[in-house]
Motif scaffolding. Sequence first.
Motif, PDB file in Angstrom:
ATOM      1  N   PHE A 127     -31.504 -22.207  21.709  1.00  0.00           N
ATOM      2  CA  PHE A 127     -32.858 -22.697  21.961  1.00  0.00           C
ATOM      3  C   PHE A 127     -32.858 -23.827  22.982  1.00  0.00           C
ATOM      4  N   TYR A 128     -31.951 -24.743  22.831  1.00  0.00           N
ATOM      5  CA  TYR A 128     -31.955 -25.926  23.690  1.00  0.00           C
ATOM      6  C   TYR A 128     -31.572 -25.602  25.129  1.00  0.00           C
ATOM      7  N   PHE A 129     -30.566 -24.761  25.313  1.00  0.00           N
ATOM      8  CA  PHE A 129     -30.055 -24.523  26.652  1.00  0.00           C
ATOM      9  C   PHE A 129     -30.620 -23.291  27.350  1.00  0.00           C
ATOM     10  N   PHE A 130     -31.136 -22.318  26.594  1.00  0.00           N
ATOM     11  CA  PHE A 130     -31.518 -21.062  27.223  1.00  0.00           C
ATOM     12  C   PHE A 130     -32.993 -20.709  27.114  1.00  0.00           C
ATOM     13  N   VAL A 131     -33.732 -21.390  26.267  1.00  0.00           N
ATOM     14  CA  VAL A 131     -35.162 -21.094  26.118  1.00  0.00           C
ATOM     15  C   VAL A 131     -35.949 -22.274  26.671  1.00  0.00           C
ATOM     16  N   LYS A 132     -36.922 -21.977  27.489  1.00  0.00           N
ATOM     17  CA  LYS A 132     -37.631 -23.040  28.216  1.00  0.00           C
ATOM     18  C   LYS A 132     -38.815 -23.643  27.455  1.00  0.00           C
ATOM     19  N   GLU A 133     -39.336 -22.963  26.454  1.00  0.00           N
ATOM     20  CA  GLU A 133     -40.520 -23.464  25.762  1.00  0.00           C
ATOM     21  C   GLU A 133     -40.194 -24.694  24.917  1.00  0.00           C
ATOM     22  N   ASN A 134     -41.117 -25.644  24.921  1.00  0.00           N
ATOM     23  CA  ASN A 134     -40.947 -26.886  24.167  1.00  0.00           C
ATOM     24  C   ASN A 134     -40.825 -26.645  22.665  1.00  0.00           C
ATOM     25  N   PHE A 135     -41.504 -25.613  22.156  1.00  0.00           N
ATOM     26  CA  PHE A 135     -41.423 -25.294  20.734  1.00  0.00           C
ATOM     27  C   PHE A 135     -39.956 -25.135  20.319  1.00  0.00           C
ATOM     28  N   TYR A 136     -39.209 -24.388  21.105  1.00  0.00           N
ATOM     29  CA  TYR A 136     -37.811 -24.107  20.771  1.00  0.00           C
ATOM     30  C   TYR A 136     -36.905 -25.316  21.007  1.00  0.00           C
ATOM     31  N   LYS A 137     -37.259 -26.138  21.972  1.00  0.00           N
ATOM     32  CA  LYS A 137     -36.508 -27.379  22.180  1.00  0.00           C
ATOM     33  C   LYS A 137     -36.652 -28.278  20.948  1.00  0.00           C
ATOM     34  N   GLY A 138     -37.856 -28.354  20.406  1.00  0.00           N
ATOM     35  CA  GLY A 138     -38.084 -29.131  19.191  1.00  0.00           C
ATOM     36  C   GLY A 138     -37.375 -28.526  17.992  1.00  0.00           C
ATOM     37  N   ALA A 139     -37.401 -27.207  17.890  1.00  0.00           N
ATOM     38  CA  ALA A 139     -36.746 -26.527  16.769  1.00  0.00           C
ATOM     39  C   ALA A 139     -35.239 -26.730  16.800  1.00  0.00           C
ATOM     40  N   ALA A 140     -34.686 -26.914  17.991  1.00  0.00           N
ATOM     41  CA  ALA A 140     -33.232 -27.063  18.125  1.00  0.00           C
ATOM     42  C   ALA A 140     -32.706 -28.288  17.376  1.00  0.00           C
ATOM     43  N   ILE A 141     -33.486 -29.343  17.293  1.00  0.00           N
ATOM     44  CA  ILE A 141     -33.000 -30.588  16.683  1.00  0.00           C
ATOM     45  C   ILE A 141     -32.693 -30.423  15.189  1.00  0.00           C
ATOM     46  N   PRO A 142     -33.656 -29.996  14.356  1.00  0.00           N
ATOM     47  CA  PRO A 142     -33.302 -29.822  12.942  1.00  0.00           C
ATOM     48  C   PRO A 142     -32.323 -28.676  12.713  1.00  0.00           C
ATOM     49  N   LEU A 143     -32.397 -27.642  13.557  1.00  0.00           N
ATOM     50  CA  LEU A 143     -31.429 -26.556  13.412  1.00  0.00           C
ATOM     51  C   LEU A 143     -30.009 -27.077  13.601  1.00  0.00           C
ATOM     52  N   LEU A 144     -29.824 -27.928  14.593  1.00  0.00           N
ATOM     53  CA  LEU A 144     -28.497 -28.483  14.856  1.00  0.00           C
ATOM     54  C   LEU A 144     -28.076 -29.455  13.754  1.00  0.00           C
ATOM     55  N   LEU A 145     -28.940 -30.406  13.430  1.00  0.00           N
ATOM     56  CA  LEU A 145     -28.568 -31.440  12.460  1.00  0.00           C
ATOM     57  C   LEU A 145     -28.362 -30.883  11.053  1.00  0.00           C
ATOM     58  N   ILE A 146     -29.313 -30.107  10.592  1.00  0.00           N
ATOM     59  CA  ILE A 146     -29.181 -29.544   9.245  1.00  0.00           C
ATOM     60  C   ILE A 146     -28.118 -28.451   9.237  1.00  0.00           C
ATOM     61  N   GLY A 147     -28.002 -27.714  10.345  1.00  0.00           N
ATOM     62  CA  GLY A 147     -26.944 -26.710  10.450  1.00  0.00           C
ATOM     63  C   GLY A 147     -25.566 -27.342  10.366  1.00  0.00           C
ATOM     64  N   LEU A 148     -25.379 -28.463  11.048  1.00  0.00           N
ATOM     65  CA  LEU A 148     -24.099 -29.181  10.957  1.00  0.00           C
ATOM     66  C   LEU A 148     -23.839 -29.644   9.525  1.00  0.00           C
ATOM     67  N   LEU A 149     -24.840 -30.218   8.898  1.00  0.00           N
ATOM     68  CA  LEU A 149     -24.699 -30.699   7.526  1.00  0.00           C
ATOM     69  C   LEU A 149     -24.360 -29.543   6.580  1.00  0.00           C
ATOM     70  N   MET A 150     -25.094 -28.450   6.680  1.00  0.00           N
ATOM     71  CA  MET A 150     -24.837 -27.303   5.817  1.00  0.00           C
ATOM     72  C   MET A 150     -23.458 -26.712   6.096  1.00  0.00           C
ATOM     73  N   GLY A 151     -23.088 -26.646   7.351  1.00  0.00           N
ATOM     74  CA  GLY A 151     -21.778 -26.113   7.702  1.00  0.00           C
ATOM     75  C   GLY A 151     -20.639 -26.955   7.155  1.00  0.00           C
ATOM     76  N   ILE A 152     -20.768 -28.260   7.291  1.00  0.00           N
ATOM     77  CA  ILE A 152     -19.719 -29.168   6.794  1.00  0.00           C
ATOM     78  C   ILE A 152     -19.627 -29.104   5.276  1.00  0.00           C
ATOM     79  N   VAL A 153     -20.766 -29.161   4.605  1.00  0.00           N
ATOM     80  CA  VAL A 153     -20.768 -29.076   3.138  1.00  0.00           C
ATOM     81  C   VAL A 153     -20.221 -27.719   2.692  1.00  0.00           C
TER      82      VAL A 153
END
Length: 170
Positions: free
Chosen positions: A35-61
């Motif tokens: 979303f962050y690097f390949f999709v140009k719409e702002n909606f997806y740029k915003g979605a990238a933040i919780p996807l990354l942060l919560i995804g990292l947390l879920m992955g680590i746990v």
Amino acid sequence: MFTKTDIEKYFNAEKSESLLFLLIGIAGIIAAISFYFFVKENFYKGAAIPLLLIGLLMGIVGFTVYKRSDADRIRVVYAYDLNPSEIKQKEIPRMETVMKNFMLYRYVEIVLSIAGIVLFFYCKNNIEQQFWKGLGTALAIMALIALAADYFAEQRGAVYLKGLQSYVNK
């Protein structure tokens, strides 16, 4: 009656769910990067933040629990036969802490879900706030997924803890 099979069942289910957590975390990270690097719409740029942060947390746990589940299972099964006092002194207090933590996780996940939903609806019709709408959408989705997964883990943990307590109090 609480048996070694119950211990095996609990830790095998814990390991399976932690693998699911890990896979959801990885999927969130991949989606965030896409979303962050390949999709140009702002909606997806915003979605990238919780996807990354919560995804990292879920992955680590998920990885951490997956990695330690077998050792925990073996430790408790051996304690069941050879050192029942270890169950009373170590495993029950560990599980009581785990259960208290589930309560904290539940409240955090509910607050994040509500915040995401509010953000989505607040920005829903405003084309200039699509970044925040995307952030709210992904935040709500990831928090609700974590809430659902933790709900089942908490239910399983409660049964396991009750079994441990019945074993040491027999």
